[in-house]
Design a protein around this motif. Structure first.
Motif, PDB file in Angstrom:
ATOM      1  N   ASP A 186       3.709  33.313 -13.379  1.00 26.81           N
ATOM      2  CA  ASP A 186       2.261  33.256 -14.304  1.00 26.81           C
ATOM      3  C   ASP A 186       1.124  33.525 -12.481  1.00 26.81           C
ATOM      4  N   ILE A 187       1.578  33.917 -12.003  1.00 29.46           N
ATOM      5  CA  ILE A 187       0.147  33.068 -10.596  1.00 29.46           C
ATOM      6  C   ILE A 187      -0.858  34.614 -10.249  1.00 29.46           C
ATOM      7  N   VAL A 188      -0.357  35.841  -9.608  1.00 31.03           N
ATOM      8  CA  VAL A 188      -0.313  37.073  -9.665  1.00 31.03           C
ATOM      9  C   VAL A 188       0.550  38.049  -9.847  1.00 31.03           C
ATOM     10  N   GLU A 189      -0.137  39.175  -9.745  1.00 31.18           N
ATOM     11  CA  GLU A 189       0.138  40.743 -10.558  1.00 31.18           C
ATOM     12  C   GLU A 189       0.383  42.088  -9.555  1.00 31.18           C
ATOM     13  N   GLY A 190       1.492  41.427  -8.883  1.00 31.52           N
ATOM     14  CA  GLY A 190       1.466  43.232  -7.704  1.00 31.52           C
ATOM     15  C   GLY A 190       1.378  42.539  -6.598  1.00 31.52           C
ATOM     16  N   ILE A 191       0.989  43.712  -5.361  1.00 35.43           N
ATOM     17  CA  ILE A 191       0.367  43.350  -3.954  1.00 35.43           C
ATOM     18  C   ILE A 191      -0.919  43.356  -3.803  1.00 35.43           C
ATOM     19  N   ASN A 192      -1.800  43.549  -5.122  1.00 35.37           N
ATOM     20  CA  ASN A 192      -3.201  43.677  -5.312  1.00 35.37           C
ATOM     21  C   ASN A 192      -3.459  42.036  -5.422  1.00 35.37           C
ATOM     22  N   GLY A 193      -2.961  41.873  -6.513  1.00 34.05           N
ATOM     23  CA  GLY A 193      -3.217  40.180  -7.128  1.00 34.05           C
ATOM     24  C   GLY A 193      -2.288  39.433  -6.133  1.00 34.05           C
ATOM     25  N   ILE A 194      -1.702  40.155  -5.144  1.00 31.93           N
ATOM     26  CA  ILE A 194      -1.726  38.906  -4.029  1.00 31.93           C
ATOM     27  C   ILE A 194      -2.735  38.815  -3.353  1.00 31.93           C
ATOM     28  N   ALA A 195      -3.117  39.801  -2.401  1.00 30.93           N
ATOM     29  CA  ALA A 195      -4.545  40.070  -1.298  1.00 30.93           C
ATOM     30  C   ALA A 195      -5.976  38.980  -2.403  1.00 30.93           C
ATOM     31  N   ASN A 196      -6.236  39.537  -3.165  1.00 29.68           N
ATOM     32  CA  ASN A 196      -6.735  38.637  -4.091  1.00 29.68           C
ATOM     33  C   ASN A 196      -6.783  37.180  -4.100  1.00 29.68           C
ATOM     34  N   TYR A 197      -5.227  36.735  -4.709  1.00 38.95           N
ATOM     35  CA  TYR A 197      -5.022  35.561  -4.183  1.00 38.95           C
ATOM     36  C   TYR A 197      -5.103  34.266  -2.839  1.00 38.95           C
ATOM     37  N   LEU A 198      -4.289  35.591  -1.652  1.00 39.04           N
ATOM     38  CA  LEU A 198      -4.835  34.853  -0.364  1.00 39.04           C
ATOM     39  C   LEU A 198      -6.963  34.647  -0.014  1.00 39.04           C
ATOM     40  N   THR A 199      -7.447  36.008  -0.839  1.00 42.19           N
ATOM     41  CA  THR A 199      -8.731  35.752  -0.391  1.00 42.19           C
ATOM     42  C   THR A 199      -9.503  34.359  -0.835  1.00 42.19           C
ATOM     43  N   GLU A 200      -9.019  34.619  -2.594  1.00 44.51           N
ATOM     44  CA  GLU A 200      -9.219  32.969  -3.253  1.00 44.51           C
ATOM     45  C   GLU A 200      -8.943  31.667  -2.436  1.00 44.51           C
ATOM     46  N   SER A 201      -7.859  32.088  -1.738  1.00 47.92           N
ATOM     47  CA  SER A 201      -7.695  30.362  -0.989  1.00 47.92           C
ATOM     48  C   SER A 201      -8.115  30.193   0.330  1.00 47.92           C
ATOM     49  N   ASN A 202      -8.752  31.364   0.389  1.00 52.78           N
ATOM     50  CA  ASN A 202      -9.467  30.693   2.105  1.00 52.78           C
ATOM     51  C   ASN A 202      -8.262  31.196   2.825  1.00 52.78           C
ATOM     52  N   ILE A 203      -7.663  31.496   3.239  1.00 53.93           N
ATOM     53  CA  ILE A 203      -6.299  31.782   3.984  1.00 53.93           C
ATOM     54  C   ILE A 203      -7.075  33.069   4.744  1.00 53.93           C
ATOM     55  N   PRO A 204      -7.622  32.615   6.175  1.00 52.98           N
ATOM     56  CA  PRO A 204      -7.393  33.680   6.789  1.00 52.98           C
ATOM     57  C   PRO A 204      -7.008  34.366   6.720  1.00 52.98           C
ATOM     58  N   THR A 205      -6.983  36.300   7.664  1.00 55.62           N
ATOM     59  CA  THR A 205      -5.458  37.159   8.620  1.00 55.62           C
ATOM     60  C   THR A 205      -4.953  36.585  10.093  1.00 55.62           C
ATOM     61  N   LYS A 206      -4.576  37.548   9.971  1.00 52.95           N
ATOM     62  CA  LYS A 206      -4.229  37.644  11.492  1.00 52.95           C
ATOM     63  C   LYS A 206      -5.962  37.414  12.805  1.00 52.95           C
ATOM     64  N   ARG A 207      -6.684  38.646  12.205  1.00 49.76           N
ATOM     65  CA  ARG A 207      -7.419  38.577  13.057  1.00 49.76           C
ATOM     66  C   ARG A 207      -8.638  37.470  12.797  1.00 49.76           C
ATOM     67  N   GLY A 208      -8.305  36.511  11.666  1.00 48.17           N
ATOM     68  CA  GLY A 208      -9.309  35.532  11.300  1.00 48.17           C
ATOM     69  C   GLY A 208     -10.940  36.650  10.290  1.00 48.17           C
ATOM     70  N   ALA A 209      -9.918  37.287   9.695  1.00 48.78           N
ATOM     71  CA  ALA A 209     -11.042  37.439   8.556  1.00 48.78           C
ATOM     72  C   ALA A 209     -10.924  37.623   7.558  1.00 48.78           C
ATOM     73  N   LYS A 210     -11.820  37.070   5.998  1.00 44.24           N
ATOM     74  CA  LYS A 210     -11.933  36.730   5.070  1.00 44.24           C
ATOM     75  C   LYS A 210     -10.726  37.139   4.031  1.00 44.24           C
ATOM     76  N   VAL A 211     -11.464  38.605   4.387  1.00 38.06           N
ATOM     77  CA  VAL A 211     -10.650  39.170   3.279  1.00 38.06           C
ATOM     78  C   VAL A 211      -9.234  39.704   3.632  1.00 38.06           C
TER      79      VAL A 211
END
Length: 499
Positions: A186-211
């Motif tokens: 019940d948290i996310v739907e699909g790949i785009n939903g996962i990307a939004n969830y990680l962004t909202e959770s303030n988890i940085p990418t490999k290169r340190g990007a916020k989005v």
């Protein structure tokens, strides 16, 4: 005007020490004057003709601005004999004198032979350098070492020992991505939903990007490395070095090598094979399973395909004897549609009932579902897909031959128009070949029995949480999409393809 053409590439500068400054200095001595125009190419390989300095020199020669060109030796002009001959012939046609600092170039049979030999030796030397570098990298990979740092999310690169080590913080995120994508939640739907969830959770990418972008999440889900097998030698990049100096239509594209040429090395495992295999099955349907809802809801939205013309069948509302009805149809009315469809339609209620009845039976008889999923439907589906792509390849190649013949007979079609269509067909052919390679890779994965059992177990777990008497439209649609990959419909037959 006298021109001096100096060139060095990184490897040559280290090897010979003939720097740009050295070549300019020696060139001025040869010219006997400082009144010269310099056309430098620093850091550019002589394997390609497209270089800024060389391009400008050729233009100025063509415009009649240059009367004499001084160069260190022939391999500064180009590393390949054919390119050297093209350049020198181009200069000579304009009456430009070509002088080499390290040797005289005379228009005699002996001089021409000497020049050709030097060019051939230079080309051979370049080829040997490339071969040694390629062989060295391949040998390193064969020894189980990681050739270079690919900056994989979830790992740190140990340069000293040429291997990957788990980055625990990132590895937890990788496991989270696979869990969110493969398990009902019940948290996310699909790949785009996962990307939004990680962004909202303030988890940085490999290169340190916020989005986080959905393509980054998709690449993680596709990456087999997380199962403990890192594939090297996957991509053929031959000829790409000079891309930055070429026109877009002339750029060399990276090509996927056959799976048989890949070199696998072991690395720390982050997820199980079952989790990875199940994710690959879902990825093919991710776009359709999580498509935006339209004005009307269709139980089999994104899953129905016409078994006759291969078009997808979409839901539509229409009038039948003054009464509003809902149908699945393969007809495409958009102006850019390549395949307008063969006119196959079926009432939504009829097809929905047949498919849901089958799913309901499977859920109450899971042994039947497991057998269908693993032993028959998957292989038939991929073999069918492969045949379809091979037919498209034949059509594409035939279209290219037809265009080339049209060009040679000059039937009134513009040259640029033909070139554009040929480029589009070449891109289409490359895309189809890539799809074939991906199908071969997926087919070996799909046949694994364990992942089929895992998929069924997850679906049953989700189903058992629900009250069968109170199943909503959304519940039924979720169950159908978890079990069914595609519904192929013809007027004579209905083929339900499972994962």
């Amino acid at each position: 005007m006298i021109a001096i053409y100096p060139r060095v590439s990184t490897e040559e500068q280290v090897k010979s020490g003939f720097s740009i400054d050295y070549q300019i200095r020696e060139g001025k001595k040869k010219a006997g004057t400082d009144e010269v125009k310099i056309y430098p190419d620093e850091g550019y390989s002589g394997e390609y003709l497209e270089r800024p300095g060389m391009s400008q020199l050729r233009k100025d020669v063509k415009d009649g601005l240059i009367t004499k060109i001084i160069c260190l030796d022939p391999d500064r002009l180009a590393r390949k004999l054919m390119l050297q001959l093209i350049i020198t012939e181009e200069f000579e046609k304009r009456g430009v004198e070509l002088i080499f600092i390290n040797g005289e170039y005379a228009k005699t049979p002996e001089g021409q032979l000497f020049y050709s030999m030097r060019g051939a030796i230079s080309e051979f030397e370049k080829a040997k350098i490339t071969e040694r570098m390629t062989s060295g990298r391949k040998e390193k990979a064969d020894q189980g070492k990681v050739i270079k740092n690919s900056f994989l999310y979830g790992y740190d690169y140990d340069k000293e020992n040429s291997r990957y080590l788990i980055n625990e913080d990132e590895a937890r995120v990788v496991r989270l991505i696979f869990n969110l994508f493969t398990k009902p939640n019940d948290i996310v739907e699909g790949i785009n939903g996962i990307a939004n969830y990680l962004t909202e959770s303030n988890i940085p990418t490999k290169r340190g990007a916020k989005v986080w972008h959905k393509q980054v999440v998709r690449q993680i889900l596709l990456n087999e490395t997380y199962t403990g097998r890192f594939a090297q030698n996957k991509w053929n990049t031959e000829g790409m070095l000079g891309n930055k100096h070429k026109l877009p239509e002339d750029k060399v594209k990276m090509k996927l090598r056959p799976v048989s040429e890949w070199i696998y090395v072991e690395c720390p495992r982050i997820i199980t094979d079952i989790e990875y295999d199940y994710a690959q099955k879902l990825l093919g349907e991710a776009r359709r399973r999580f498509a935006k809802e339209g004005l009307n809801q269709y139980l089999l939205s994104g899953l129905v395909r016409c078994g006759t013309c291969e078009n997808t069948m979409t839901g539509r509302k229409s009038k039948n004897w003054g009464k509003t009805v809902f149908q699945y149809t393969d007809i495409k009315n958009t102006s850019g549609a390549k395949n307008k469809g063969c006119g196959t339609t079926v009432f939504c209620g009829v097809l929905d009932e047949i498919v849901w009845s089958q799913v309901h039976n499977w859920l109450n008889q899971p042994e039947e579902m497991a057998a269908a999923s693993v032993e028959e439907s998957q292989e038939n589906y991929w073999e069918m897909n492969k045949s379809r792509i091979e037919r498209e390849l034949i059509k594409t190649k035939a279209a290219r031959k037809k265009l080339i013949k049209l060009f040679s007979t000059d039937m009134g079609m513009g040259e640029e128009e033909i070139r554009e269509e040929l480029r589009e067909l070449a891109d289409r052919e490359e895309s189809l070949n890539k799809q074939l390679s991906e199908l071969d890779l997926e087919l070996s994965t799909i046949k694994k029995l364990e992942s089929g059992k895992n998929m069924l177990a997850e679906t049953l777990k989700y189903y058992l949480k629900l009250n069968p008497e109170e199943l909503t439209f959304e519940n039924k649609q979720a169950l159908i999409r978890m079990l069914i990959k595609e519904v192929r419909y013809t007027r004579e037959d209905i083929n339900i393809v499972t994962f």
